[in-house]
Design a protein around this motif. Sequence first.
Motif, short mmCIF file in Angstrom:
data_model
loop_
_atom_site.label_atom_id
_atom_site.label_comp_id
_atom_site.label_asym_id
_atom_site.label_seq_id
_atom_site.Cartn_x
_atom_site.Cartn_y
_atom_site.Cartn_z
N VAL A 120 -10.72 3.60 -8.76
CA VAL A 120 -10.46 2.47 -7.23
C VAL A 120 -9.29 1.37 -7.66
N HIS A 121 -9.59 1.47 -6.02
CA HIS A 121 -8.33 0.53 -6.21
C HIS A 121 -8.85 -0.64 -4.89
N ALA A 122 -8.72 -1.47 -5.61
CA ALA A 122 -8.69 -3.00 -4.43
C ALA A 122 -7.93 -3.79 -3.93
N PHE A 123 -8.17 -4.68 -3.09
CA PHE A 123 -6.83 -4.76 -1.78
C PHE A 123 -7.89 -6.06 -0.82
N PHE A 124 -6.85 -7.39 -0.96
CA PHE A 124 -7.16 -8.28 -0.16
C PHE A 124 -6.98 -8.83 0.48
N VAL A 125 -6.40 -9.72 1.39
CA VAL A 125 -5.62 -10.25 2.24
C VAL A 125 -4.12 -10.51 2.29
N GLY A 126 -3.09 -9.42 2.34
CA GLY A 126 -2.25 -9.95 2.01
C GLY A 126 -1.58 -9.56 -0.06
N ASP A 127 -2.79 -8.75 -0.02
CA ASP A 127 -2.40 -8.48 -1.54
C ASP A 127 -0.94 -8.21 -1.41
N ARG A 128 -0.38 -8.92 -2.93
CA ARG A 128 0.83 -8.22 -2.98
C ARG A 128 0.91 -7.96 -4.56
N LEU A 129 0.06 -8.16 -5.08
CA LEU A 129 -0.71 -7.93 -6.38
C LEU A 129 -0.41 -6.15 -6.88
N HIS A 130 -0.30 -5.54 -6.97
CA HIS A 130 -0.44 -3.83 -7.23
C HIS A 130 0.62 -3.30 -7.56
N PRO A 131 0.98 -2.30 -8.37
CA PRO A 131 1.61 -2.23 -8.59
C PRO A 131 2.73 -0.90 -7.74
N LEU A 132 2.03 -0.71 -6.84
CA LEU A 132 2.70 -0.37 -5.47
C LEU A 132 3.20 -0.76 -3.92
N ASP B 55 6.81 -1.37 2.53
CA ASP B 55 7.97 -0.59 3.64
C ASP B 55 6.81 0.24 4.32
N PHE B 56 6.51 1.29 3.80
CA PHE B 56 5.75 2.26 4.62
C PHE B 56 5.77 2.01 5.51
N LEU C 250 -4.07 -2.68 4.54
CA LEU C 250 -3.15 -1.52 3.06
C LEU C 250 -3.63 -0.86 1.83
N ALA C 251 -4.80 -0.62 2.10
CA ALA C 251 -5.62 0.21 1.43
C ALA C 251 -5.62 1.44 2.08
N ILE C 252 -5.41 1.77 3.38
CA ILE C 252 -5.00 2.95 4.01
C ILE C 252 -3.59 3.19 3.96
N THR C 253 -3.28 2.00 3.93
CA THR C 253 -1.94 2.86 4.19
C THR C 253 -1.21 3.02 2.84
N PHE C 254 -2.07 2.82 1.23
CA PHE C 254 -2.33 3.49 0.58
C PHE C 254 -2.02 4.87 0.02
#
Length: 1077
Positions: free
Chosen positions: A954-966, A972-973, A1013-1017
Motif C-alpha cells: 500500500v502506497h500513501a500520498f499527500f498533497v504535493g508529496d515528493r517523498l515517494h521513491p518514484l 514527469d509522467f 499522484l496516486a492515480i498517476t503512480f
Amino acid sequence: MPPTTISLFGSSSNSFISQFQRRITEQVALKSVVKLQKLFVGNVGIRTPARFSSSALCCALEEFSDGLMDQNAVEGARKEDGLAILRLIEERGLRADCNTYFWLLEGCLSFGSLTDVRKIHGRLLKISFEGESQLYDKLIDVYAGLGDFNDAVTMLNKMPERNVSSWNNVISGLVGKKSYRMVFKVFSRMIADDTNPNDATFASVLRACSYGNLPFHFVEQVQAKIIQCGFSADQIVCNPLIDLYAKNGYVNAAQSIFGELCSLDNVSWVAMISGFCQNGREVEALQLFYEMRELGVVPTPYIFSSVLSACAKVEFYEEGKQVHALVFKYGFSSETFVCNALVTLHSRCGNLISAERIFNGMNSHDRVTYNSLISGLAQHGYSNKAFELFDKMQLSGLKPDRVTVASLLSACASVEALHKGMQLHSFAIKTGISSDIIIEGSLLDLYSKCSDVETALEFFNTTKKENVVLWNVMLVAYGQWGDLSKSIEIFCKMQAAGMRPNQYTYPCILRTCTSSGALDLGEQVHTHIVKTGFDQNVYVCSILIDMYAKHRRLETARDILEKLAVEDVVSWTAMIAGYVQQELCAEALRLFEDMRIRGIRSDNIGFSSALSACAGIQALNQGRQLQAQSYVSGYSTDLSVGNSLINLYAKCGRIEEAYLAFEMIQTKSQISWNGLISGFAQSGNHEEAMLVFSWMNHQGLDGNLFTFCSVVSASANMADIKQGKQIHAKMIKTGYDSEIEAGNALISLYAKCGSINDAKIEFLEMHERNKVSWNAMITGLSQNGCGPEALELFEEMQQQGMTPNHVTFVGVLSACSHVGLVSKGLRFLKSMNEEHGIAPKPEHYACVVDILGRAGKLELAKEFIEEMPILPDAMVWRTLLSACAVHKNMEIGEYSGQHLLELEPLDSASYVLLSNIYAVTKKWECRDQVRMMMKERGVKKEPGQSWIEVKNVVHAFFVGDRLHPLSGKIYDFLEDLNERLSEIGYIQDRNSLLTDIEQERKDPTAYIHSEKLAITFGLISLSPVLPVRVIKNLRICNDCHNWIKLVSKLSERTLVVRDAYRFHHFEGGRCSCADYW
C-alpha cells in the motif's frame, strides 16, 4: 450350704468372698482375669483388675485353678455361651455380682447374641436389680447396640432415675442403626423428661439430621436448644451444625456459627471450607484456606481435598498448583483421596499430562481415581484414551459405576461417536445400570446429539419417564433442533404425565423461546413459573431476565431482578449482560457498580460482561479498574475475563496492551483470537487485524464464521479487494460462504471496494437472505452511484415481505441524495413514522439535509433543521456546512458553522469547511481569523491523503508529496499527462483557496492533490487490464473529479476512487455519480 446373698455392688469386706482363704497368687489371678476377658468379651474394655479380684467370679476362677475344672471344661464353656460359666458359678454355691453381669452383657454385645442378653436379663430380674443404674445403662446400651430398640426404650422407661448417659445410649444406638426419625422421638422425650442434653447428645442428634435427610426445621429446633443449653460455641456440637447448614444451602448461617466458635479445630475448618465448595462459593473457600494458613493451622488431607476441589471447580489452576506443592510439603501425596482431587484439578484444567503422571504414581487406585481421569479425558475430547482407561479399570478388578459410564457417554456425545455409545449402552444393560437416572439421561443426550429426533424419541419412549431429567433432555434436544412446537408438546405431555417441572425444566424451554423469537410463548411459560412457585428461583429468573433482555424488554427484565428476594450474582450478571447485548453499556456499568455497593461479589461472568460494556463505550480507564478488581478476586487467569480484556484493549486501539492480555491466556480459545481480530478491525487497525489472522493461520488454527466475518470487514474497510477475494476463497473451501452472515459480509466487502457487480453476484447467489443482506446491498448500490437500482431493490424487499428498519432507510435516503431525488427522499422520511413505525434518528435527518444541500436548496435545508423534532447534532450541521461550501453560500455557512463549532470545538473539519467558504467567496480576513482560531485552540487540520495498493504494497500520498521513491518519475509522467489532457479540453480549476500572492510564493506542484499522484503512480505501475483503485480520506474536489474523468477517457482505463462520502467509478470520460456528489 445355701448361697450367700450379697449386694450387687457390695464391698469385699462384707461379701462372701471374705470367708475364703486366698490360695492363689496375684499373678495367677491376673492370668485368670485375662483368660476370662478373652473368653467372654474378646477385646472389649473391662473393669480394673483390682475391682475384678474382689468379685465372686474371681473366686470361681480360683476354684478352677485348684483342679475342680480343667482347661477342657473352660474351652467347652466357650463353645457354649457365657451362661454356662454362670451356671458353673451357681453350682459352686456362689452368686455373680454386678461386674460379672456387666462383663457378660458386653460379651453378648461383642458376639451379637440377643438371645443370651434376654436370658441374662431374666436372671437379673430374678435377683431384683432395681436401683442398679449402671446395669440399666448397660442393658439399654446392649439392646440398642443389637437393634432391639423396643426393649432398650422399655429399660429406659423402667429406670428409676434416668440420666443423660442413658438417653445418649439409646440415641447413639438409633443413629448407628439408621433409625433417624426415632432419634427425634427419643430426643423429644428426653427434653420432656427435663434431662438436659450434653454435647454428645447434640452431636448424635445432628448426625441423625445429616444422614436422615430430615426436614430442616428439625435442625433449627435443635439449634435453638443448643443455644439454650449453652453449647453455641462448643466444637463437638457446632462442627456438625456447620456441616448441616452448609449441606442444606444455608452457607451464611454456617459461616455465622463458624465465626462464633471460641476455638477452631481441623474439623471446623474442613466443615466450613467444604461448605463453601458445596454451595458454589469456591473463591471464599480458598480465601478461608489462606486465612487458616496465616493462623498457622496445619492442614489435614481432608482440607487439602476440599481446597483442591474448589480450585478445580472454578479452574483456578495457578492456585491449585500452589496447593499441590503444599500437599508434597506436608507429606500427603500418598493419600488416595488427595491424589483423586489432584487428578480432577489437573484434568479439568486441561493439563492431562500432569493428571496422568499423578495417576501413574499413585500406590493404589479406587473407582474415584479412574472416574476423575476418565471424566477429564472425555471433557477434553480424548475419547480414545478415556476408553483405554476404561478397559484398564476393568482389568484392575474395579467395577465401573454410573459415573464412569456417564462420563464416557458424554465423550461419545461430544464427538458424535454413536457406535461406541451404543456399545456402552449394551454394557450398561449387562451390568444392570441402564435404568439408572444418570445413565438414562446420558444415553438420551447421546442419541439426541448423534442421531435423529426419531431415534432419541424412540429411546425416550422406552424409559419409564419417571425422571424429570429425561424430559428436560428432550426439551433441550428439540431446542437444539429449533423445533419450538415439539418443545411445547413435550412440556404439555410432561405435565399431563404428572411430572413436576424443576428448576432446569423451565430454562430449557425458555431458551428455545428466546432463540426462536417466540416471546409470547415465553410469557406464557413465565406465567406457569409464577404458578408453580419458581418465580423466586435464582437460576430460572436469570434465564427469564436473559429472554426479556434479548427481546428488548429491559424494563420487564429489571422488574424480575428487583423482585427477587435473594440478591444473587447470577441474576445480576444476567441483567448486566442484557444491557450489554442491547448496547446500553453505561447502564450496564451503573448496575455493576450498584451490585458492588450491595456487597454482591461478582463472578467471572460479571467481570467479563462489565469489561465488554467498557469496550462498547471505550471506557478504557474504567476497564483498567475492573481488570484490577477481577485480579484481586482471583480471576487473573480466567478465560472469559481474559477474552474480554483482549476485546477492550483491541477496541480502544491499545495494540500492545491487547497483545499482552492475549499472551497472558495460557489456553487460548477461538474467542481469544477473534477478540483480537474483531477488536482491531473495529478500532480502525485493519492491517493489525489482518496480521493476527495471518498469524492464526500459521499456527494451524481454523477460523470460524465470526473470524471470517471480522477479517472480511477489515479488508472491506481497507478497500483491499485482493486480500478480500483470498479470504472469500478460503471461506468457500471451509464451507462458511453458504452462511447468511458470511454472505452479508462479502456483499459489504465488494461494495466498499467499489466492485459492485461482485456484490450483486454474491447477493443473487445467496440461498437465504435476511434484513442485513438487503440493507448491505441497498447501501452498497447507494454508495456506488447506483441510486435508482438501490430504490428498485428497496421496493423488491418490501414486496418479499421483508420489513425495513432504520439502517434500510439510511441507505434509501442516501440513494436519493446521490441521484438528486428531493421529493422522493422527503416522502421516504415521512413514511418512516407513518407507514413503518420507525422514529427517524439524527442520521436520517442528516441524509435529508444532504439531499436538500446537494440540490442547492440551502434555505429549505436550514428551515428543515430548525423544524426537526429532535435537537440537531454535529453531523446534521456539518452536512449543511459542507453543502454551503460547495454552493458558496457564506451566510448560511456561517450560521451552520457557528452551531457546529459550539458542538465540536476541537473538530478540524468544521474549521476547514468554514475556512473554505470564506476562501471561495474571497473573504480572506475571515479565512485568516478561522485559521488563527484553530491555532489558538490547538486544532490541527487533517491532511488530505490517498492510498493505492500495487503488488501487495500500500502506497500513501499527500498533497504535493515528493517523498515517494518514484516521485521524479511520477511528476514527469503527470506533467506529460496534463499536456495530453489539455489537448482534449482539460482546464485546471483556478478557484483556489489561496490568495494571488500566496499562489505566487508557492511551487505550483505543491497544489497537486494526493489522488492525482496516486492515480498517476497506478497508471505507471499497474497492468493496463487492471482497474486503478484509490482511496481518499477527504471529499474529492471539482478539479480532481474533472481531471480523473478525462484521464479515464485518455488512458482507456477504469479508475475507481472512494472518497469520504461515496465511490466514483470513472470510465470512458464519465463518472457513476453523474457529476452529482
